[in-house]
Design a protein around this motif. Structure first.
Motif, PDB file in Angstrom:
ATOM      1  N   LEU A  12     121.813  32.269 -16.751  1.00 26.55           N
ATOM      2  CA  LEU A  12     121.427  33.394 -17.605  1.00 26.55           C
ATOM      3  C   LEU A  12     122.347  33.402 -18.816  1.00 26.55           C
ATOM      4  CD1 LEU A  12     120.778  36.198 -14.955  1.00 26.55           C
ATOM      5  CD2 LEU A  12     119.085  34.926 -16.289  1.00 26.55           C
ATOM      6  N   PRO A  13     122.015  34.012 -19.928  1.00 23.84           N
ATOM      7  CA  PRO A  13     120.744  34.661 -20.200  1.00 23.84           C
ATOM      8  C   PRO A  13     119.612  33.671 -20.455  1.00 23.84           C
ATOM      9  CG  PRO A  13     122.114  34.671 -22.157  1.00 23.84           C
ATOM     10  CD  PRO A  13     122.947  34.101 -21.057  1.00 23.84           C
ATOM     11  N   ILE A  14     118.392  34.171 -20.261  1.00 20.28           N
ATOM     12  CA  ILE A  14     117.214  33.370 -20.557  1.00 20.28           C
ATOM     13  C   ILE A  14     116.978  33.415 -22.066  1.00 20.28           C
ATOM     14  CG2 ILE A  14     114.707  33.216 -20.243  1.00 20.28           C
ATOM     15  CD1 ILE A  14     115.156  34.678 -17.502  1.00 20.28           C
ATOM     16  N   THR A  15     116.899  32.235 -22.671  1.00 16.73           N
ATOM     17  CA  THR A  15     116.503  32.220 -24.083  1.00 16.73           C
ATOM     18  C   THR A  15     115.478  31.119 -24.289  1.00 16.73           C
ATOM     19  OG1 THR A  15     118.092  30.561 -24.809  1.00 16.73           O
ATOM     20  CG2 THR A  15     118.860  32.844 -24.802  1.00 16.73           C
ATOM     21  N   ALA A  16     114.675  31.290 -25.338  1.00 15.09           N
ATOM     22  CA  ALA A  16     113.626  30.311 -25.620  1.00 15.09           C
ATOM     23  C   ALA A  16     114.252  28.945 -25.877  1.00 15.09           C
ATOM     24  CB  ALA A  16     112.795  30.765 -26.810  1.00 15.09           C
ATOM     25  N   VAL A  17     115.376  28.929 -26.566  1.00 16.86           N
ATOM     26  CA  VAL A  17     115.984  27.647 -26.919  1.00 16.86           C
ATOM     27  C   VAL A  17     116.475  26.904 -25.681  1.00 16.86           C
ATOM     28  CG1 VAL A  17     118.005  26.626 -28.027  1.00 16.86           C
ATOM     29  CG2 VAL A  17     116.563  28.211 -29.292  1.00 16.86           C
ATOM     30  N   LYS A  18     117.075  27.644 -24.735  1.00 16.32           N
ATOM     31  CA  LYS A  18     117.545  26.993 -23.514  1.00 16.32           C
ATOM     32  C   LYS A  18     116.382  26.404 -22.719  1.00 16.32           C
ATOM     33  CE  LYS A  18     120.585  29.867 -21.573  1.00 16.32           C
ATOM     34  NZ  LYS A  18     121.669  30.536 -20.915  1.00 16.32           N
ATOM     35  N   SER A  19     115.292  27.190 -22.642  1.00 22.30           N
ATOM     36  CA  SER A  19     114.124  26.687 -21.922  1.00 22.30           C
ATOM     37  C   SER A  19     113.573  25.447 -22.611  1.00 22.30           C
ATOM     38  CB  SER A  19     113.037  27.772 -21.870  1.00 22.30           C
ATOM     39  OG  SER A  19     113.531  28.902 -21.206  1.00 22.30           O
ATOM     40  N   ALA A  20     113.504  25.516 -23.944  1.00 20.29           N
ATOM     41  CA  ALA A  20     112.972  24.383 -24.699  1.00 20.29           C
ATOM     42  C   ALA A  20     113.849  23.153 -24.503  1.00 20.29           C
ATOM     43  CB  ALA A  20     112.869  24.744 -26.175  1.00 20.29           C
ATOM     44  N   ALA A  21     115.177  23.366 -24.467  1.00 23.79           N
ATOM     45  CA  ALA A  21     116.084  22.237 -24.303  1.00 23.79           C
ATOM     46  C   ALA A  21     115.855  21.558 -22.962  1.00 23.79           C
ATOM     47  CB  ALA A  21     117.537  22.715 -24.412  1.00 23.79           C
ATOM     48  N   ARG A  22     115.653  22.386 -21.923  1.00 22.39           N
ATOM     49  CA  ARG A  22     115.394  21.800 -20.601  1.00 22.39           C
ATOM     50  C   ARG A  22     114.157  20.900 -20.648  1.00 22.39           C
ATOM     51  NH1 ARG A  22     117.708  26.471 -17.935  1.00 22.39           N
ATOM     52  NH2 ARG A  22     115.838  27.714 -18.241  1.00 22.39           N
ATOM     53  N   ILE A  23     113.146  21.374 -21.382  1.00 23.85           N
ATOM     54  CA  ILE A  23     111.896  20.623 -21.389  1.00 23.85           C
ATOM     55  C   ILE A  23     111.995  19.388 -22.282  1.00 23.85           C
ATOM     56  CG2 ILE A  23     109.529  20.795 -22.278  1.00 23.85           C
ATOM     57  CD1 ILE A  23     109.586  23.590 -20.860  1.00 23.85           C
ATOM     58  N   GLN A  24     112.744  19.525 -23.406  1.00 19.84           N
ATOM     59  CA  GLN A  24     112.810  18.387 -24.324  1.00 19.84           C
ATOM     60  C   GLN A  24     113.791  17.315 -23.852  1.00 19.84           C
ATOM     61  OE1 GLN A  24     113.408  19.821 -28.350  1.00 19.84           O
ATOM     62  NE2 GLN A  24     111.848  21.393 -28.045  1.00 19.84           N
ATOM     63  N   HIS A  25     114.901  17.737 -23.273  1.00 24.32           N
ATOM     64  CA  HIS A  25     115.920  16.752 -22.926  1.00 24.32           C
ATOM     65  C   HIS A  25     116.300  16.726 -21.458  1.00 24.32           C
ATOM     66  CE1 HIS A  25     116.274  16.084 -27.126  1.00 24.32           C
ATOM     67  NE2 HIS A  25     116.544  17.366 -27.346  1.00 24.32           N
ATOM     68  N   GLY A  26     116.009  17.780 -20.747  1.00 27.47           N
ATOM     69  CA  GLY A  26     116.483  17.851 -19.365  1.00 27.47           C
ATOM     70  C   GLY A  26     115.574  17.173 -18.371  1.00 27.47           C
ATOM     71  N   GLY A  27     114.431  16.650 -18.857  1.00 28.97           N
ATOM     72  CA  GLY A  27     113.525  15.974 -17.931  1.00 28.97           C
ATOM     73  C   GLY A  27     112.700  16.926 -17.080  1.00 28.97           C
ATOM     74  N   TRP A  28     112.598  18.164 -17.554  1.00 31.67           N
ATOM     75  CA  TRP A  28     111.893  19.151 -16.741  1.00 31.67           C
ATOM     76  C   TRP A  28     110.401  19.193 -17.006  1.00 31.67           C
ATOM     77  CZ3 TRP A  28     113.662  21.954 -12.691  1.00 31.67           C
ATOM     78  CH2 TRP A  28     115.031  21.888 -12.451  1.00 31.67           C
ATOM     79  N   LEU A  29     109.928  18.490 -18.016  1.00 36.86           N
ATOM     80  CA  LEU A  29     108.504  18.572 -18.359  1.00 36.86           C
ATOM     81  C   LEU A  29     107.608  18.157 -17.194  1.00 36.86           C
ATOM     82  CD1 LEU A  29     106.411  19.242 -20.511  1.00 36.86           C
ATOM     83  CD2 LEU A  29     106.550  16.884 -21.308  1.00 36.86           C
ATOM     84  N   PRO A  30     107.864  16.979 -16.574  1.00 32.85           N
ATOM     85  CA  PRO A  30     107.000  16.591 -15.439  1.00 32.85           C
ATOM     86  C   PRO A  30     107.053  17.617 -14.311  1.00 32.85           C
ATOM     87  CG  PRO A  30     108.548  14.816 -16.000  1.00 32.85           C
ATOM     88  CD  PRO A  30     108.869  15.960 -16.884  1.00 32.85           C
ATOM     89  N   PHE A  31     108.228  18.188 -14.086  1.00 28.08           N
ATOM     90  CA  PHE A  31     108.390  19.201 -13.044  1.00 28.08           C
ATOM     91  C   PHE A  31     107.412  20.355 -13.277  1.00 28.08           C
ATOM     92  CE2 PHE A  31     110.261  23.095 -11.400  1.00 28.08           C
ATOM     93  CZ  PHE A  31     110.759  22.732 -10.160  1.00 28.08           C
ATOM     94  N   TYR A  32     107.398  20.858 -14.516  1.00 28.79           N
ATOM     95  CA  TYR A  32     106.513  21.993 -14.792  1.00 28.79           C
ATOM     96  C   TYR A  32     105.049  21.585 -14.829  1.00 28.79           C
ATOM     97  CZ  TYR A  32     110.518  24.949 -15.594  1.00 28.79           C
ATOM     98  OH  TYR A  32     111.658  25.666 -15.409  1.00 28.79           O
ATOM     99  N   LEU A  33     104.798  20.355 -15.250  1.00 23.11           N
ATOM    100  CA  LEU A  33     103.390  19.898 -15.283  1.00 23.11           C
ATOM    101  C   LEU A  33     102.825  19.822 -13.865  1.00 23.11           C
ATOM    102  CD1 LEU A  33     103.285  17.173 -18.078  1.00 23.11           C
ATOM    103  CD2 LEU A  33     102.241  19.451 -18.068  1.00 23.11           C
ATOM    104  N   VAL A  34     103.695  19.665 -12.879  1.00 20.51           N
ATOM    105  CA  VAL A  34     103.226  19.675 -11.496  1.00 20.51           C
ATOM    106  C   VAL A  34     103.152  21.110 -10.976  1.00 20.51           C
ATOM    107  CG1 VAL A  34     103.793  18.964  -9.134  1.00 20.51           C
ATOM    108  CG2 VAL A  34     104.121  17.362 -11.021  1.00 20.51           C
ATOM    109  N   LEU A  35     104.250  21.852 -11.182  1.00 21.25           N
ATOM    110  CA  LEU A  35     104.318  23.198 -10.607  1.00 21.25           C
ATOM    111  C   LEU A  35     103.229  24.122 -11.151  1.00 21.25           C
ATOM    112  CD1 LEU A  35     105.721  25.204  -8.764  1.00 21.25           C
ATOM    113  CD2 LEU A  35     107.351  25.699 -10.578  1.00 21.25           C
ATOM    114  N   LEU A  36     102.944  24.013 -12.448  1.00 21.55           N
ATOM    115  CA  LEU A  36     101.982  24.937 -13.071  1.00 21.55           C
ATOM    116  C   LEU A  36     100.602  24.903 -12.405  1.00 21.55           C
ATOM    117  CD1 LEU A  36     100.973  26.808 -15.429  1.00 21.55           C
ATOM    118  CD2 LEU A  36     100.588  24.714 -16.718  1.00 21.55           C
TER     119      LEU A  36
END
Ligand code: HEM
Ligand code: SF4
Ligand code: SF4
Ligand code: FES
Lengths: 221, 264
Positions: free
Chosen positions: A137-161
């Protein structure tokens, strides 16, 4: 009466099984509402990162995220315990059900299997997701975006969603059927609406992910 | 234009130690308004007199000719071959005890279920006076009861039910609809509590997972879906009496379809 209770001359009267069924239904309804609310809140980033940040700030300032987050985790766990009573844990059960679905080629029968399979995936992924977000925390748009752009979280969310949305969509339909709100007369209408709703939420979710993918990380904040 | 039907039948005789479960193909010339029942009789007459399958009324009344037709349980006498593809695959109904080939024993299953749900009129009358005139009933109510009484106990809804297939003690849609039939009947003096005792559990209404295969296969179009919903909701609300506010329970009980005319 069966062979294990046959020695109990007067079987105990209990309302437990009805109450557990009601609790399962309530836990399901609460999770549906949560998931929809969650989706709408996160997708506020489509309008602008500022909107999402403001909402996140509000939820943290009021401690709704810090307290509500773990509570939702608990709710998911309770729901898991309740729904697990119906899951085909025994090999003989899952084999029978799979064979049955293949034989019947019946959509609603397959959907239950889909609900069980998605459930197990959600069980793992939802807790990973909650851990990652709530320990940072805190939740911010930039932190979430960073996870998706660089943290490798995109495939994770593409499955979970899609998995979470299908589980919830099927659950919503089946709660209606189980409790007689969806009747033979309006079943097809509800089914169409449910598909539309499910599709709608998946599309909003995908747009949100795309927005995160292209959100500039080093400006504005 | 008549087709040559390829009918593939499950063969197995549990009483014969030599017999192994296998599929056997037969070829039959189709003709106008042929039913599967006719086709099977032709096979038995002309190809193989040892083929076992049940029938009696050949009119969808006795419920004995239930079998799995291309994956879906249905009545052989009620199924016209023109509604099926040229290749027809027949299996005995699952869940029930196999007698041989396509013949299964639904009777023992339904008798057991009937005993468990106590499928008879319950009352506290001291004696029965056969000379007395029968109590009158509104025609509309009699029709409503009859609608559920039409079940021929063919077992299709049970064989189509994934829950029944996984869990041998599940009572299935036919049994739950049968309780609903008694619930409607003013001569049955059981109250909600009594019904809860027989089907208010995971072998009854709460075991149903709403897969609706029962509704989709029932050859008599018994309103199974609606009855399952009505009974489950009634018994679920009964289980939380005293926990949820009375007014809320009342409100929920009367939403949507309901058996309004029953005293409760
Ligand atoms: C933690 C992992 C989860 C597991 C293992 C799980 C398991 C299940 C299972 C097996 C069912 C079917 C129950 C039945 O047929 O009676 C079910 C139903 C349902 N689930 Fe889940 N689930 C999980 C998470 C979730 C989440 C996160 C949501 C929503 C956000 C959700 C919403 C629902 C709903 C609405 C139903 C229908 C409830 C009902 O039929 O009474 N589930 N779940
Ligand atoms: S409810 Fe329908 S499918 Fe089930 S046993 Fe009765 S007639 Fe057959
Ligand atoms: S709705 Fe219930 S009784 Fe009917 S097939 Fe499904 S689980 Fe079985
Ligand atoms: S032979 Fe009686 S129902 Fe088919």
């Amino acid at each position: 009466m069966n062979s294990s209770t046959i020695t109990l001359h007067a079987p105990a009267k209990t309302k437990t099984q009805g109450r557990l069924d009601v609790l399962q239904m309530i836990s399901g309804v609460l999770l549906i509402l949560f998931l929809w609310a969650h989706m709408l809140l996160v997708s506020s980033v489509i309008i602008g990162p500022g909107v999402m940040n403001a909402i996140a700030w509000f939820f943290e300032e009021t401690y709704m995220a810090q307290v509500g987050g773990p509570l939702i985790g608990l709710l998911i766990f309770v729901h898991f315990l309740l729904a697990a009573r119906k899951m085909p844990w025994k090999t003989s059960e899952s084999e029978a059900f799979i064979k049955h679905s293949v034989m019947m080629k019946h959509r609603d029968t397959w959907m239950w299997l889909a609900q069980v399979a998605t459930a197990l995936i959600i069980l793992v992924m939802a807790f990973i997701h909650m851990w990652v977000v709530l320990t940072d925390l805190p939740i911010t748009a930039v932190k979430s975006a960073a996870r998706i752009q660089h943290g490798g979280w995109l495939p994770f969310y593409l499955v979970l969603l899609p998995i979470a949305e299908s589980h919830v969509g099927i659950g919503f339909y089946r709660i209606g059927v189980k409790y007689g709100v969806i009747t033979a007369d309006n079943r097809n209408w509800y089914k169409r609406k449910e598909y539309a709703l499910m599709g709608g939420f998946i599309v909003i979710g995908l747009i949100t992910l795309v927005r995160f993918m292209y959100l500039p990380l080093y400006s504005g904040m | 234009m008549s087709r040559r039907l390829h009918i593939e039948v499950f063969r197995y005789n549990p009483l014969d130690p030599e017999s192994k479960p296998h599929m056997q193909s037969f070829y039959v010339n189709e003709y106008d308004s042929m039913t599967l029942f006719i086709a099977l009789n032709i096979i038995r007459d002309q190809h193989d007199p040892t083929l076992q399958f049940d029938f009696c009324c050949r009119a969808g009344i006795c419920g004995s000719c239930g079998m799995v037709i291309n994956g879906r349980p249905g009545l052989a006498c009620h199924t016209q071959t023109k509604d099926l593809p040229e290749h027809i695959v027949l299996h005995p109904l699952p869940v029930f005890k196999l007698i041989g080939d396509l013949s299964v024993d639904t009777g023992v299953w339904f008798r057991d279920a009937g005993t468990r749900i106590e499928a008879w009129v319950h009352n506290d009358h001291d004696s029965f006076d056969p000379t007395q005139e029968e109590a009158r009933m509104e025609n509309a109510l009699a029709n409503e009861i009859f609608e559920l009484d039409r079940c021929v106990e063919c077992g299709c809804c049970i064989a189509a039910c994934g829950t029944a297939r996984m869990r041998t003690d599940f009572l299935g849609a036919a049994s739950i609809a049968r309780v609903a039939r008694f619930y409607l009947d003013p001569r049955d003096e059981r109250n909600v509590e009594n019904y809860y005792e027989v089907i208010g559990n995971d072998q009854g209404v709460f075991g149903c997972m709403g897969l609706l295969a029962c509704e989709d296969v029932c050859p008599k179009h018994i309103p199974l879906q609606d009855q399952l919903g009505i009974m489950r909701r009634m018994l679920a609300l009964h289980s939380v009496k005293g926990i949820l506010p009375k007014a809320l329970i009342e409100k929920l009980a009367h939403k949507g379809c309901c058996h309004e005319n029953h005293k409760s």
